[in-house]
Design a protein around this motif. Structure first.
Motif, mmCIF file in Angstrom:
data_model
loop_
_atom_site.group_PDB
_atom_site.id
_atom_site.type_symbol
_atom_site.label_atom_id
_atom_site.label_comp_id
_atom_site.label_asym_id
_atom_site.label_seq_id
_atom_site.Cartn_x
_atom_site.Cartn_y
_atom_site.Cartn_z
ATOM 1 N N HIS A 116 -15.932 -32.838 -82.786
ATOM 2 C CA HIS A 116 -15.796 -32.024 -81.572
ATOM 3 C C HIS A 116 -14.741 -30.964 -81.852
ATOM 4 O O HIS A 116 -13.563 -31.287 -82.038
ATOM 5 C CB HIS A 116 -15.400 -32.885 -80.370
ATOM 6 C CG HIS A 116 -16.351 -34.014 -80.112
ATOM 7 N ND1 HIS A 116 -17.613 -33.822 -79.609
ATOM 8 C CD2 HIS A 116 -16.229 -35.353 -80.312
ATOM 9 C CE1 HIS A 116 -18.229 -34.988 -79.487
ATOM 10 N NE2 HIS A 116 -17.415 -35.932 -79.913
ATOM 11 N N LEU A 117 -15.149 -29.700 -81.867
ATOM 12 C CA LEU A 117 -14.266 -28.611 -82.257
ATOM 13 C C LEU A 117 -13.609 -27.964 -81.045
ATOM 14 O O LEU A 117 -14.245 -27.772 -79.999
ATOM 15 C CB LEU A 117 -15.051 -27.559 -83.039
ATOM 16 C CG LEU A 117 -15.744 -28.056 -84.319
ATOM 17 C CD1 LEU A 117 -16.465 -26.899 -85.000
ATOM 18 C CD2 LEU A 117 -14.751 -28.697 -85.265
ATOM 19 N N ALA A 118 -12.340 -27.622 -81.201
ATOM 20 C CA ALA A 118 -11.613 -26.919 -80.143
ATOM 21 C C ALA A 118 -12.069 -25.467 -80.132
ATOM 22 O O ALA A 118 -11.988 -24.779 -81.151
ATOM 23 C CB ALA A 118 -10.111 -27.019 -80.394
ATOM 24 N N ARG A 124 -10.515 -21.196 -81.825
ATOM 25 C CA ARG A 124 -11.817 -20.602 -82.154
ATOM 26 C C ARG A 124 -12.448 -21.364 -83.314
ATOM 27 O O ARG A 124 -12.995 -20.764 -84.237
ATOM 28 C CB ARG A 124 -11.642 -19.125 -82.552
ATOM 29 C CG ARG A 124 -10.975 -18.243 -81.522
ATOM 30 C CD ARG A 124 -11.896 -17.886 -80.371
ATOM 31 N NE ARG A 124 -11.240 -16.972 -79.455
ATOM 32 C CZ ARG A 124 -10.456 -17.343 -78.456
ATOM 33 N NH1 ARG A 124 -10.240 -18.630 -78.233
ATOM 34 N NH2 ARG A 124 -9.880 -16.462 -77.674
ATOM 35 N N GLU A 125 -12.390 -22.691 -83.293
ATOM 36 C CA GLU A 125 -12.833 -23.455 -84.460
ATOM 37 C C GLU A 125 -14.325 -23.263 -84.763
ATOM 38 O O GLU A 125 -14.734 -23.316 -85.930
ATOM 39 C CB GLU A 125 -12.505 -24.939 -84.278
ATOM 40 C CG GLU A 125 -11.017 -25.233 -84.384
ATOM 41 C CD GLU A 125 -10.692 -26.704 -84.279
ATOM 42 O OE1 GLU A 125 -11.617 -27.541 -84.317
ATOM 43 O OE2 GLU A 125 -9.505 -27.036 -84.138
ATOM 44 N N LEU A 174 -10.093 -36.794 -84.668
ATOM 45 C CA LEU A 174 -9.402 -35.541 -84.966
ATOM 46 C C LEU A 174 -9.092 -34.767 -83.689
ATOM 47 O O LEU A 174 -9.995 -34.343 -82.969
ATOM 48 C CB LEU A 174 -10.255 -34.653 -85.882
ATOM 49 C CG LEU A 174 -10.055 -34.845 -87.386
ATOM 50 C CD1 LEU A 174 -10.796 -36.077 -87.851
ATOM 51 C CD2 LEU A 174 -10.552 -33.613 -88.140
ATOM 52 N N CYS A 175 -7.837 -34.589 -83.393
ATOM 53 C CA CYS A 175 -7.291 -33.675 -82.396
ATOM 54 C C CYS A 175 -8.131 -33.575 -81.123
ATOM 55 O O CYS A 175 -8.054 -34.424 -80.253
ATOM 56 C CB CYS A 175 -7.079 -32.296 -83.015
ATOM 57 S SG CYS A 175 -5.997 -31.225 -82.028
ATOM 58 N N THR A 180 -11.894 -35.241 -75.420
ATOM 59 C CA THR A 180 -13.272 -35.171 -74.926
ATOM 60 C C THR A 180 -13.616 -36.406 -74.092
ATOM 61 O O THR A 180 -13.024 -37.474 -74.273
ATOM 62 C CB THR A 180 -14.263 -35.064 -76.098
ATOM 63 O OG1 THR A 180 -14.086 -36.193 -76.960
ATOM 64 C CG2 THR A 180 -14.019 -33.794 -76.887
ATOM 65 N N PRO A 181 -14.582 -36.292 -73.175
ATOM 66 C CA PRO A 181 -14.953 -37.458 -72.344
ATOM 67 C C PRO A 181 -15.460 -38.642 -73.166
ATOM 68 O O PRO A 181 -15.154 -39.791 -72.862
ATOM 69 C CB PRO A 181 -16.061 -36.891 -71.437
ATOM 70 C CG PRO A 181 -15.803 -35.422 -71.379
ATOM 71 C CD PRO A 181 -15.263 -35.061 -72.726
#
Length: 706
Positions: A116-118, A124-125, A174-175, A180-181
């Motif tokens: 899951h990217l931020a 702006r991953e 990761l971060c 995330t839900p």
């Protein structure tokens, strides 16, 4: 059977693309973790290249050099005997992933891509990486040839898997995945992962740390387990300050947490955890056990290491780490420490000779000055503790100063006298009160201070205009038009910028310090930037702006804090002063006031900013929200007028954000153009449709009134 395991989470002050320095800091942290008896070490997100590489992640060189650094870690036999988690970009099947790479004794155990990217706010991953979307699935990745020669492995497992040691099971999160839900730690915990490791690149915002701690606390309280969280610390090349606070939690309790703010390059946080306590905690929750029976099954990769000592070698003096209470900094403390650390990183890494600040005698430039004072306090404290990196950095900044290469600062004021330069740039419109406040503040913090009048320069510019055009502009108080009034004010503001850069370039030469220039500091707060209440290319234009994302109300609280906690009684005078640009002649009938000229208070601007950015309000929805917030004190007509006024000035001044000085990011309603706030700068300032909808709503409200 007793299963006590010592684990370490590391906070590193990494620097984007500084592969040499990043490698040295990673290695130093592993050596320290081993010395503390740890068998598991984790580090920050993307710690090998640095998190803030941004579009450099699109370059092949960044991936190549990351593998080269990993190769050095794999070759180093001093790093054997500990399971190491590190982070880097990985190209697999021509797709770029943000990965954790777990290594042990010269071999790669697992490459785990981020799922899951931020991709909001400052992040702006998705521009640089693709998410791994195959839950609980893995595949084989062929290693680069030079890595295969080091490890003896032709391929390794890449994907979403758990790691089984001889005595424990480890899951990787990761971060952003924590936020995330459907966080991965839940199915991983249900499938038997006793330890969750999370490597992060989380930046500082005011009042944010508590949310982070509570998310991890809730995760381990609900799922049971051990949670290791690692974060970067410092400025790695941009507006953000990563605020450390690496931590270790077990079953909802915090065992250890690193410092949130600091200027050390390497910090290792260690705790001894009880694996047996996790198993007992989970087994006592019946509903958790029922969910675990039907949980997702992950594949496991084997790490040939035991995190706890065997019974025959058990040391009875070893005890699990006791829980602690987390102390959160107040917002004023955060304002005091975050920008100070950011400024020091920028100064030492830019290889400049210090700072130059136009000191106006107002609370904004005062705040910037106190942040530099706070920086000097932190640096002096670190030097007295014997922090060799800080000592080297200080001497490098001092350069060829006569204090010599063995220089050791004895006080913040002494250090400021060498690194910090302030200047009061007065005109005939300046008051003796602001001049006096600037002088007293400079004396209190030890800056090298200059006091000058620049009326002759202003007069030369006006005289040139008069010579060319045959007309002399006047201030509004002298009968001039609004255009004349603004032009005369802007001349003063812009000349201050020119003088600031002139003095910043030549002061070190004049003082015989070194040949390097000074970094010019700005002092426009977030509320003024939002409203556009400053002159484009004036003294707010600078190399750095430490207060550009901090509200006026938070700055006032900060100065009140600094007055009491830094023994600076002169700050009381700044708190009592009326904010004024002092750009027009004073008369008994008129005294320039920021809030009067803006037509709104700084506190109102703060509300506008939060509704605009955080709540996502346009003019109409902002009006409806403010009816509930301000409705007891204002009529709908008054609220409507304020909303229209704000959006009018916001839109006509939005172009100023395209040239705004890079500012320390501290607030979620920062209007920082094209970075945090992705909005256009050419608006139809009439807002005809939007304002008409407000007028219609006001009319309907009036019809319903008795």
């Amino acid at each position: 059977m007793v299963h006590y395991a010592t684990v370490a989470t590391c906070t590193l002050n990494q620097w984007a693309l500084d592969f040499t320095g990043n490698y040295e800091r990673i290695r130093a942290s592993i050596i320290q973790a081993k010395a503390a008896g740890a068998k598991l070490r984790i580090g920050p997100e993307l710690e090998i290249p640095g998190y803030g590489c941004y579009d450099h992640f699109l370059e092949r060189d960044t991936v190549q050099h990351s593998w080269e650094v990993l190769g050095k870690l794999l070759e180093d036999r001093e790093l054997d005997g500990i399971l190491i988690d590190t982070g880097m970009p990985v190209l697999h099947r021509d797709t770029r992933f943000n990965c954790r790479v777990l290594i042990l004794n010269g071999s790669i155990v697992l490459i785990r891509p981020k799922m899951h990217l931020a991709n909001d706010g400052n992040y702006r991953e998705l521009r640089w990486f693709s998410p791994w979307t195959r839950y609980a699935e893995t595949e084989q990745m062929v290693l680069p040839r030079f890595i295969a020669k080091i490890t003896g492995q032709r391929s390794v497992t890449l994907g979403d898997a758990l790691i089984s040691t001889e005595d424990a099971c480890i899951g990787v999160e990761l971060c952003e995945e924590l936020f995330t839900p459907q966080s991965p730690h839940i199915p991983m915990s249900l499938d038997g992962a006793e330890i969750i490791i999370n490597s992060s690149g989380s930046h500082h915002e005011l009042r944010k740390l508590k949310r982070r701690v509570e998310l991890i606390r809730e995760a381990t309280l609900k799922c049971g387990g051990i949670y290791l969280y690692a974060n970067q610390k410092g400025c790695d090349g941009d507006r953000l300050y990563y605020d450390g606070s690496s931590m270790i939690l077990v079953n909802g309790e915090v065992l250890a947490i690193g410092e949130q703010f600091g200027i050390s390059d390497v910090e290792v946080t260690v705790a001894t955890v009880d694996l047996g306590a996790v198993r007992s905690f989970r087994a006592a929750i019946s509903s958790r056990s029922m969910q675990a029976v039907r949980a997702t099954r992950y594949s496991r990769v084997i790490a040939d290491i035991s995190l706890s000592a065997e019974l025959i070698n058990f040391d009875h003096s070893v005890r699990p780490t006791d829980p602690i209470e987390v102390r959160y900094h107040s917002p004023a403390e955060e304002v005091n420490l975050g920008p100070a650390c950011w400024l020091w990183d920028y100064l030492r890494r830019s290889q400049q000779g210090g700072f130059f600040l136009p000191l106006s005698g107002g609370i904004d430039s005062c705040s910037s000055a106190i942040m530099v004072h706070s920086m000097c306090r932190l640096v002096v404290e670190a030097c007295k503790r014997g922090d060799q990196q800080t000592i080297r950095d200080v001497r490098r900044c001092i350069g060829e100063n006569k204090a010599g290469i063995e220089y050791m600062p004895q006080s913040p004021q002494e250090l400021a006298g060498l690194l910090f330069h302030t200047c009061y740039m007065g005109t005939q419109n300046s008051s003796k009160e602001t001049r006096s406040r600037a002088r007293k503040l400079a004396q209190a913090i030890g800056s090298y201070h200059i006091d000058l009048d620049m009326d002759s320069v202003v007069l030369a510019i006006v005289s040139l205009f008069t010579l060319v055009m045959g007309a002399t502009p006047k201030y509004a108080t002298q009968g001039g038009t609004n255009a004349e009034n603004l032009a005369l004010q802007n001349i003063q503001s812009r000349l201050r910028m020119l003088l600031a850069y002139l003095f910043a370039s030549l002061l070190p030469w004049i003082r015989g310090l070194h040949s390097r220039s000074l970094l010019v500091l700005g002092s426009a707060n977030v509320d003024e930037c939002l409203r556009g209440y400053f002159t484009k290319y004036d003294s707010s234009s600078a190399d750095l702006n430490p207060i550009g994302s901090i509200s006026k109300s938070d700055l006032r609280r900060y100065i009140a804090f600094a007055k009491d906690h830094m023994d600076l009684p002169v700050l009381a005078e700044f708190l009592d002063a009326t904010p004024s640009a002092e750009l027009v002649p004073y008369s008994e009938d008129y005294m320039q006031s920021d809030e009067v000229e803006m037509g709104m208070s700084y506190e109102e601007l703060r509300v506008f900013g939060r509704l605009r950015k955080i709540e996502g309000c346009g003019p109409h929805s902002m009006f409806t929200q403010l009816l509930h917030i301000w409705g007891d004190d204002m009529t709908p007509e008054m609220i409507a007028e304020k909303v229209k006024r704000f959006f009018y000035f916001y839109s006509i001044n939005r172009h100023k954000m395209t040239t705004i000085t890079p500012a320390y990011h501290a607030e979620t309603y920062s209007p920082d153009d094209n970075r945090f706030d992705m909005r256009q700068f050419l608006y139809n300032s009439n807002w005809s449709w939007q304002f008409q909808s407000i007028d219609k709503m006001v009319a309907r409200i009036k019809q319903r009134e008795p």
